[in-house]
Design a protein around this motif. Structure first.
Motif, PDB file in Angstrom:
ATOM      1  N   ALA A 151       0.891  -1.075   0.079  1.00 25.94           N
ATOM      2  CA  ALA A 151       0.097  -0.011  -0.127  1.00 25.94           C
ATOM      3  C   ALA A 151       0.927   1.266  -0.032  1.00 25.94           C
ATOM      4  CB  ALA A 151      -0.932  -0.055   1.034  1.00 25.94           C
ATOM      5  N   PRO A 152       0.696   2.235  -0.725  1.00 30.75           N
ATOM      6  CA  PRO A 152       1.383   3.450  -0.886  1.00 30.75           C
ATOM      7  C   PRO A 152       1.435   4.225   0.264  1.00 30.75           C
ATOM      8  CG  PRO A 152       0.020   3.421  -2.749  1.00 30.75           C
ATOM      9  CD  PRO A 152      -0.469   2.161  -1.866  1.00 30.75           C
ATOM     10  N   GLU A 153       0.569   4.301   0.948  1.00 29.41           N
ATOM     11  CA  GLU A 153       0.550   4.894   2.427  1.00 29.41           C
ATOM     12  C   GLU A 153       1.511   4.465   3.356  1.00 29.41           C
ATOM     13  OE1 GLU A 153      -3.195   2.217   2.562  1.00 29.41           O
ATOM     14  OE2 GLU A 153      -2.290   3.511   0.974  1.00 29.41           O
ATOM     15  N   GLN A 154       2.127   3.158   3.427  1.00 31.35           N
ATOM     16  CA  GLN A 154       2.896   2.453   4.369  1.00 31.35           C
ATOM     17  C   GLN A 154       4.311   2.982   3.953  1.00 31.35           C
ATOM     18  OE1 GLN A 154       1.576   1.174   6.600  1.00 31.35           O
ATOM     19  NE2 GLN A 154      -0.604   0.890   5.766  1.00 31.35           N
ATOM     20  N   TRP A 155       4.557   3.734   2.640  1.00 30.90           N
ATOM     21  CA  TRP A 155       5.973   4.154   2.351  1.00 30.90           C
ATOM     22  C   TRP A 155       6.111   5.567   2.305  1.00 30.90           C
ATOM     23  CZ3 TRP A 155       9.483   0.032   1.637  1.00 30.90           C
ATOM     24  CH2 TRP A 155       9.014  -1.073   1.689  1.00 30.90           C
ATOM     25  N   GLU A 156       5.249   6.291   3.122  1.00 29.08           N
ATOM     26  CA  GLU A 156       5.054   7.657   3.076  1.00 29.08           C
ATOM     27  C   GLU A 156       5.269   8.118   4.762  1.00 29.08           C
ATOM     28  OE1 GLU A 156       1.200   8.804   1.555  1.00 29.08           O
ATOM     29  OE2 GLU A 156       1.772   8.052  -0.677  1.00 29.08           O
ATOM     30  N   GLY A 157       5.841   9.463   4.887  1.00 32.07           N
ATOM     31  CA  GLY A 157       5.940  10.198   5.969  1.00 32.07           C
ATOM     32  C   GLY A 157       6.975   9.552   6.863  1.00 32.07           C
ATOM     33  N   ASN A 158       7.003  10.045   7.992  1.00 32.15           N
ATOM     34  CA  ASN A 158       8.217   9.637   8.905  1.00 32.15           C
ATOM     35  C   ASN A 158       8.343   8.269   9.369  1.00 32.15           C
ATOM     36  OD1 ASN A 158       9.129  12.418   8.639  1.00 32.15           O
ATOM     37  ND2 ASN A 158       7.944  13.194  10.224  1.00 32.15           N
ATOM     38  N   THR A 159       6.937   7.607   9.658  1.00 36.77           N
ATOM     39  CA  THR A 159       6.885   6.485   9.841  1.00 36.77           C
ATOM     40  C   THR A 159       6.667   5.402   8.816  1.00 36.77           C
ATOM     41  OG1 THR A 159       4.591   6.686  10.203  1.00 36.77           O
ATOM     42  CG2 THR A 159       5.841   6.776  11.931  1.00 36.77           C
ATOM     43  N   GLY A 160       7.175   5.991   7.488  1.00 33.06           N
ATOM     44  CA  GLY A 160       7.232   4.922   6.356  1.00 33.06           C
ATOM     45  C   GLY A 160       8.214   3.745   6.505  1.00 33.06           C
ATOM     46  N   LEU A 161       7.720   2.639   5.931  1.00 32.97           N
ATOM     47  CA  LEU A 161       8.348   1.711   6.062  1.00 32.97           C
ATOM     48  C   LEU A 161      10.082   1.839   5.782  1.00 32.97           C
ATOM     49  CD1 LEU A 161       5.972  -1.256   4.727  1.00 32.97           C
ATOM     50  CD2 LEU A 161       6.735  -0.816   7.176  1.00 32.97           C
ATOM     51  N   GLN A 162      10.381   2.590   4.506  1.00 27.80           N
ATOM     52  CA  GLN A 162      11.661   2.908   4.324  1.00 27.80           C
ATOM     53  C   GLN A 162      12.389   3.477   5.437  1.00 27.80           C
ATOM     54  OE1 GLN A 162       8.984   4.638   3.048  1.00 27.80           O
ATOM     55  NE2 GLN A 162       9.794   6.707   3.234  1.00 27.80           N
ATOM     56  N   VAL A 163      11.675   4.149   6.128  1.00 35.54           N
ATOM     57  CA  VAL A 163      12.251   4.988   7.293  1.00 35.54           C
ATOM     58  C   VAL A 163      12.410   3.874   8.443  1.00 35.54           C
ATOM     59  CG1 VAL A 163      12.185   6.776   8.944  1.00 35.54           C
ATOM     60  CG2 VAL A 163      11.237   7.078   6.749  1.00 35.54           C
ATOM     61  N   LEU A 164      11.576   3.002   8.768  1.00 37.46           N
ATOM     62  CA  LEU A 164      11.774   2.307   9.754  1.00 37.46           C
ATOM     63  C   LEU A 164      12.734   1.146   9.406  1.00 37.46           C
ATOM     64  CD1 LEU A 164       8.242   1.510  10.691  1.00 37.46           C
ATOM     65  CD2 LEU A 164       9.679   3.059  11.828  1.00 37.46           C
ATOM     66  N   LEU A 165      13.023   0.750   8.056  1.00 36.38           N
ATOM     67  CA  LEU A 165      14.055   0.086   7.899  1.00 36.38           C
ATOM     68  C   LEU A 165      15.485   0.594   7.922  1.00 36.38           C
ATOM     69  CD1 LEU A 165      14.924  -2.609   6.186  1.00 36.38           C
ATOM     70  CD2 LEU A 165      14.671  -1.414   4.035  1.00 36.38           C
ATOM     71  N   GLY A 166      15.636   1.665   7.657  1.00 35.70           N
ATOM     72  CA  GLY A 166      16.704   2.410   7.997  1.00 35.70           C
ATOM     73  C   GLY A 166      17.101   2.418   9.114  1.00 35.70           C
ATOM     74  N   GLN A 167      16.073   2.760  10.213  1.00 35.84           N
ATOM     75  CA  GLN A 167      16.363   2.970  11.389  1.00 35.84           C
ATOM     76  C   GLN A 167      16.663   1.449  12.050  1.00 35.84           C
ATOM     77  OE1 GLN A 167      12.741   3.829  12.900  1.00 35.84           O
ATOM     78  NE2 GLN A 167      13.170   6.250  12.630  1.00 35.84           N
ATOM     79  N   HIS A 168      16.145   0.273  11.484  1.00 33.47           N
ATOM     80  CA  HIS A 168      16.570  -0.855  11.787  1.00 33.47           C
ATOM     81  C   HIS A 168      18.146  -1.339  11.532  1.00 33.47           C
ATOM     82  CE1 HIS A 168      14.523  -4.616  13.446  1.00 33.47           C
ATOM     83  NE2 HIS A 168      15.320  -5.067  12.888  1.00 33.47           N
ATOM     84  N   LEU A 169      18.163  -1.046  10.290  1.00 36.24           N
ATOM     85  CA  LEU A 169      19.665  -1.310   9.679  1.00 36.24           C
ATOM     86  C   LEU A 169      20.714  -0.482  10.459  1.00 36.24           C
ATOM     87  CD1 LEU A 169      19.361  -1.629   5.780  1.00 36.24           C
ATOM     88  CD2 LEU A 169      20.426  -3.086   7.438  1.00 36.24           C
TER      89      LEU A 169
END
Length: 243
Positions: free
Chosen positions: A13-31
């Protein structure tokens, strides 16, 4: 099956990859947490492991310390450190907890890599007049590198799985959709977050497995894997016995 479909829909879903809590941001934090933790643990554990493997001293202490570190519950340690460091230093507290988790595997990989080396090889290098530093840098580290990378591999997988608990203290990472989904009873969100953590772990494991294979010295690797070389070695031993 329906849950898997719903989890996939949630992931794409596009909305999961938007904003400060988007999945790409969470992935970056995790890494970021994973890489920093393993790097700091490596700075501490690898030189200590090499010293133990080279000198043969302190192994019992290292094994005991590693056992204690493994026995400490990661979540309990994280909460304790957050309380000790204070709520304004939660990232530092989490980093310390993950470093403690990574140290045992790195320490074991460092000194077992040296212990696996045939002592005749080290004695031969010493008899050739090589200094202890030269033996360490030119013989022991290259020959023990494969097992060290194996220790890094184990540490990275442990940390990448445990970083999910950082979300409990509002530090983000891929644990956030898992925890949020549990609270909201959104199991598609829970499964989606778990899938991302699993995929990340598999990718890291694959990359480090390739690095571990590449770290095996070329001659040593061919001797281990080639039956022809093994047969030639046996024939040479038989010739020596006959002569």
């Amino acid at each position: 099956m329906n849950l898997l479909v719903e989890a996939f829909k949630w992931l794409v879903a596009p909305e999961q990859w938007e904003g400060n809590t988007g999945l790409q941001v969470l992935l970056g934090q995790h890494l970021l947490f994973t890489l920093l933790s393993v790097a700091i643990a490596g700075i501490i554990a690898i030189p200590a492991g090499w010293a133990i493997g080279h000198t043969g001293k302190g192994r019992e202490i290292a094994v005991a310390a590693a056992g204690i570190a493994r026995a400490v519950p990661s979540f309990g340690l994280l909460i304790l450190l957050v309380l000790l460091f204070g709520v304004t230093h939660k990232p530092e507290a989490a980093l310390v907890a993950f470093v403690v988790l990574a140290i045992p595997s790195l320490l074991a990989g460092a000194y077992t890599g040296f212990e696996a080396i045939d002592r005749k090889t080290v004695d031969a290098a010493r008899s050739m007049g090589m200094t202890e530093w030269q033996i360490l840098l030119k013989v022991e580290i290259p020959l023990g590198l494969s097992l060290l990378v194996g220790g890094i591999r184990a540490a990275a997988l442990q940390v990448v799985a445990t970083v999910t608990i950082a979300a409990y203290v509002n530090l983000g990472g891929l644990g956030l959709p898992i925890i949020t989904g549990l609270n909201l009873r959104r199991f598609d969100m829970v499964l989606g977050g778990a899938v991302m953590v699993a995929v990340l772990a598999l990718v890291l494991d694959l990359l480090l497995a390739l690095a571990q294979k590449a770290a095996i010295p070329r001659g040593l690797g061919s001797q281990r894997t080639s039956p022809k070389n093994q047969d030639a070695g046996r024939l040479q031993e038989q010739d020596k016995e006959l002569t």
